[in-house]
Design a protein around this motif. Sequence first.
Motif, PDB file in Angstrom:
ATOM      1  N   SER A  44       8.702   5.846 -12.878  1.00 26.92           N
ATOM      2  CA  SER A  44       9.878   5.657 -12.036  1.00 26.92           C
ATOM      3  C   SER A  44      11.152   6.032 -12.784  1.00 26.92           C
ATOM      4  N   ALA A  45      11.234   5.653 -14.067  1.00 29.12           N
ATOM      5  CA  ALA A  45      12.408   6.011 -14.863  1.00 29.12           C
ATOM      6  C   ALA A  45      12.494   7.525 -15.046  1.00 29.12           C
ATOM      7  N   LEU A  46      11.338   8.175 -15.221  1.00 31.75           N
ATOM      8  CA  LEU A  46      11.314   9.628 -15.316  1.00 31.75           C
ATOM      9  C   LEU A  46      11.848  10.256 -14.032  1.00 31.75           C
ATOM     10  N   ALA A  55      10.157   2.198 -20.179  1.00 31.46           N
ATOM     11  CA  ALA A  55      11.112   2.713 -19.188  1.00 31.46           C
ATOM     12  C   ALA A  55      12.541   2.775 -19.710  1.00 31.46           C
ATOM     13  N   PHE A  56      12.720   2.778 -21.013  1.00 31.71           N
ATOM     14  CA  PHE A  56      14.040   3.025 -21.584  1.00 31.71           C
ATOM     15  C   PHE A  56      14.256   4.535 -21.635  1.00 31.71           C
ATOM     16  N   VAL A  57      15.429   4.967 -21.204  1.00 33.41           N
ATOM     17  CA  VAL A  57      15.789   6.384 -21.229  1.00 33.41           C
ATOM     18  C   VAL A  57      16.799   6.594 -22.350  1.00 33.41           C
ATOM     19  N   ARG A 100      20.587   4.399 -16.358  1.00 32.77           N
ATOM     20  CA  ARG A 100      21.221   4.005 -17.609  1.00 32.77           C
ATOM     21  C   ARG A 100      20.527   4.722 -18.758  1.00 32.77           C
ATOM     22  N   ILE A 101      21.309   5.386 -19.578  1.00 33.27           N
ATOM     23  CA  ILE A 101      20.777   6.183 -20.677  1.00 33.27           C
ATOM     24  C   ILE A 101      21.423   5.723 -21.981  1.00 33.27           C
ATOM     25  N   THR A 102      20.595   5.436 -22.982  1.00 35.18           N
ATOM     26  CA  THR A 102      21.111   5.081 -24.303  1.00 35.18           C
ATOM     27  C   THR A 102      21.469   6.354 -25.044  1.00 35.18           C
ATOM     28  N   ASP A 103      22.714   6.447 -25.480  1.00 42.74           N
ATOM     29  CA  ASP A 103      23.138   7.650 -26.177  1.00 42.74           C
ATOM     30  C   ASP A 103      22.681   7.637 -27.628  1.00 42.74           C
ATOM     31  N   CYS A 104      22.933   8.721 -28.327  1.00 44.74           N
ATOM     32  CA  CYS A 104      22.456   8.848 -29.707  1.00 44.74           C
ATOM     33  C   CYS A 104      22.989   7.734 -30.598  1.00 44.74           C
ATOM     34  N   ALA A 105      24.252   7.369 -30.425  1.00 46.53           N
ATOM     35  CA  ALA A 105      24.821   6.288 -31.231  1.00 46.53           C
ATOM     36  C   ALA A 105      24.122   4.973 -30.943  1.00 46.53           C
ATOM     37  N   GLY A 106      23.708   4.768 -29.706  1.00 47.50           N
ATOM     38  CA  GLY A 106      23.083   3.517 -29.303  1.00 47.50           C
ATOM     39  C   GLY A 106      21.748   3.257 -29.969  1.00 47.50           C
ATOM     40  N   TRP A 107      20.983   4.318 -30.264  1.00 46.66           N
ATOM     41  CA  TRP A 107      19.687   4.114 -30.937  1.00 46.66           C
ATOM     42  C   TRP A 107      19.727   4.430 -32.427  1.00 46.66           C
ATOM     43  N   GLY A 108      20.915   4.729 -32.941  1.00 46.28           N
ATOM     44  CA  GLY A 108      21.056   4.902 -34.378  1.00 46.28           C
ATOM     45  C   GLY A 108      20.730   6.275 -34.896  1.00 46.28           C
ATOM     46  N   ALA A 109      21.073   7.305 -34.142  1.00 43.62           N
ATOM     47  CA  ALA A 109      20.777   8.675 -34.564  1.00 43.62           C
ATOM     48  C   ALA A 109      21.618   9.084 -35.761  1.00 43.62           C
ATOM     49  N   ARG A 110      21.050   9.936 -36.583  1.00 41.07           N
ATOM     50  CA  ARG A 110      21.816  10.609 -37.629  1.00 41.07           C
ATOM     51  C   ARG A 110      22.639  11.729 -36.982  1.00 41.07           C
ATOM     52  N   GLU A 111      23.637  12.183 -37.692  1.00 39.07           N
ATOM     53  CA  GLU A 111      24.372  13.348 -37.223  1.00 39.07           C
ATOM     54  C   GLU A 111      23.476  14.575 -37.334  1.00 39.07           C
ATOM     55  N   ALA A 119      12.442  -7.247 -15.711  1.00 34.94           N
ATOM     56  CA  ALA A 119      12.594  -6.981 -17.134  1.00 34.94           C
ATOM     57  C   ALA A 119      13.142  -5.594 -17.374  1.00 34.94           C
ATOM     58  N   THR A 120      12.673  -4.625 -16.584  1.00 32.61           N
ATOM     59  CA  THR A 120      13.165  -3.266 -16.745  1.00 32.61           C
ATOM     60  C   THR A 120      14.642  -3.187 -16.425  1.00 32.61           C
ATOM     61  N   GLY A 121      15.070  -3.873 -15.376  1.00 32.92           N
ATOM     62  CA  GLY A 121      16.486  -3.882 -15.028  1.00 32.92           C
ATOM     63  C   GLY A 121      17.332  -4.478 -16.123  1.00 32.92           C
ATOM     64  N   ALA A 122      16.850  -5.569 -16.708  1.00 27.65           N
ATOM     65  CA  ALA A 122      17.594  -6.204 -17.795  1.00 27.65           C
ATOM     66  C   ALA A 122      17.637  -5.297 -19.013  1.00 27.65           C
ATOM     67  N   ALA A 123      16.524  -4.621 -19.278  1.00 27.07           N
ATOM     68  CA  ALA A 123      16.463  -3.742 -20.448  1.00 27.07           C
ATOM     69  C   ALA A 123      17.489  -2.637 -20.358  1.00 27.07           C
ATOM     70  N   ARG A 124      17.713  -2.122 -19.187  1.00 31.93           N
ATOM     71  CA  ARG A 124      18.633  -0.999 -19.030  1.00 31.93           C
ATOM     72  C   ARG A 124      20.087  -1.426 -19.143  1.00 31.93           C
ATOM     73  N   ALA A 125      20.317  -2.727 -19.229  1.00 29.58           N
ATOM     74  CA  ALA A 125      21.675  -3.210 -19.425  1.00 29.58           C
ATOM     75  C   ALA A 125      21.964  -3.449 -20.897  1.00 29.58           C
ATOM     76  N   ALA A 126      21.121  -2.922 -21.771  1.00 29.45           N
ATOM     77  CA  ALA A 126      21.221  -3.199 -23.196  1.00 29.45           C
ATOM     78  C   ALA A 126      22.419  -2.491 -23.824  1.00 29.45           C
ATOM     79  N   THR A 127      22.827  -2.986 -24.990  1.00 26.33           N
ATOM     80  CA  THR A 127      23.928  -2.410 -25.726  1.00 26.33           C
ATOM     81  C   THR A 127      23.606  -0.976 -26.130  1.00 26.33           C
ATOM     82  N   GLY A 128      24.623  -0.103 -26.094  1.00 21.75           N
ATOM     83  CA  GLY A 128      24.438   1.273 -26.524  1.00 21.75           C
ATOM     84  C   GLY A 128      24.050   2.209 -25.407  1.00 21.75           C
ATOM     85  N   SER A 129      23.905   1.708 -24.188  1.00 13.01           N
ATOM     86  CA  SER A 129      23.571   2.573 -23.067  1.00 13.01           C
ATOM     87  C   SER A 129      24.736   2.582 -22.095  1.00 13.01           C
ATOM     88  N   ARG A 130      24.750   3.599 -21.268  1.00 10.86           N
ATOM     89  CA  ARG A 130      25.815   3.668 -20.274  1.00 10.86           C
ATOM     90  C   ARG A 130      25.287   4.283 -18.992  1.00 10.86           C
TER      91      ARG A 130
END
Length: 276
Positions: free
Chosen positions: A180-182, A128-130, A54-65, A31-42
């Motif tokens: 482990s993700a840490l 374990a989402f980064v 795999r790290i979700t960037d600010c745009a991927g989680w909906g950050a404000r500017e 499940a953790t492996g699949a989660a890290r393949a989510a949209t908005g991460s690279r």
Amino acid sequence: MTLPSSRLSRRSMFSAALSLGAATVLPTAAATGAARAATGSRRSDGRDGATAPRITDCAGWGAREASEEVVVLDTRPERIIVHHTASANVTDYSQRRAHALARAIQRFHMDTQGWIDTGQHFTVSRGAFVLEGRHHSLAALEAGDRLVRGAHCVGQNSVAIGIENEGTYTTEEPPAAQFSALADLCAQVCRQYDVPPSEIYGHRDFNSTACPGDRLHAMLPRLRQDVARRLGSAQPVGLPRWPVDLPVDWPADPAAPARSLAEYLPPGLLDPVRAL
């Protein structure tokens, strides 16, 4: 984590904020492996060709500017500082929860604290989402030659990477997948910036705070060793090289009980969870 001016107990304030209604999903390896393949991460290769987490960037989680330009320093960090959110140890390990947490932290830091953006560079959820915290932190990490100035530890914001871990780790340890993700993230920071694994610290090592909790702080020697193994070394990791330029609020006796700095989100900030 960050250092608000209020001295209220963060845990009592934060626990109500994280009473979420999302479904519980326990993190298995698959499940953790699949989660890290989510949209908005690279994921990108490190400078030595090793695969980065795999790290979700600010745009991927909906950050404000950010409210003003984020400062990017032309220097590498000297160390990593580990934090915990002092929030409830929930069993909602979903990506939705992780994204909501990142947005809530940013709202609190910007709207209540008056800061320009999220204080820490990265956040690791209990699932374990980064996630990228302050804008441009991921790009700086990938470049390996610059550092975003943060707001996570007094006296260290221009020389250290701050990593926030969701949960309260005073009397219990973080989930295995989260730890482990840490370690994966710390290894990538060390790899990209040539930071030795011995230079991984806890927030309490620099400021008078209980963060990152007694149990997680006690796990830092194991974290350093896990990071070293990820970097290809089986040799024992030495003790940290304590800086000589500690801030004035650092306790003279690190073993003495630390006062509890307020590191909390106001009640209801994550209730209900807001999807992207």
